[in-house]
Design a protein around this motif. Structure first.
Motif: not given
Length: 159
Positions: A57-64
């Motif tokens: 599984n994966f995820y991506c978000s900004t540093n905030n």
């Protein structure tokens, strides 16, 4: 669905030179291939991205911790870049072994081959990844000294 940016398929080799401008931080830690990826449009923004062990599984978000707008049922370009740089650093065999994947590494010759076996978006941000990146950056600012540095004991193997 594989992002169109993967055509034609790119072959990555562990011997390729890493692009630290694009992906300044990549590691195998905490049961993930994880790292920090630079934004292509804003020099002040970075993305925290990961692939989890076993499920992929994966995820991506900004540093905030704002979700990446490119996550639409498949890995975004930040995850693709993280994976490419991870393969250059650790090799596909090393990544699959660490992530405890049952997939045969000899069958994964292109980035798209890996992206076909990933799980789904977890919607779970991990601020600890960005904190680890900041800690690594702090080590770069330590002045040179002939004296041992406790912060670097792990690097020398505790000698």
């Amino acid at each position: 669905m594989i992002p169109s940016s993967l055509n034609p398929p790119q072959i990555f080799r562990q011997t390729d030179k890493r692009n630290v401008q694009e992906v300044p931080f990549v590691e195998l830690a905490d049961g993930r291939l994880q790292g920090v990826v630079s934004s292509g449009s804003d020099i002040q923004r970075v993305y925290v991205a990961y692939f989890e062990a076993r499920s992929l599984n994966f995820y991506c978000s900004t540093n905030n911790n704002r979700p990446c707008g490119g996550l639409r049922g498949s890995p975004c370009k930040h995850l693709t870049n993280l994976l490419g740089e991870g393969i250059k650093q650790f090799g596909i065999e090393g990544i699959l072994k660490y992530l405890q994947s049952a997939h045969d590494p000899t069958q994964i010759k292109h980035l798209g081959d890996f992206l076909r076996i990933v799980g789904h978006n977890t919607n779970q941000a991990h601020g600890a990844i960005f904190s680890r990146f900041l800690g690594a950056l702090q080590l770069l600012e330590i002045p040179l000294s002939p004296m041992p540095l406790p912060e670097m004991d792990w690097f020398a193997g505790g000698m």
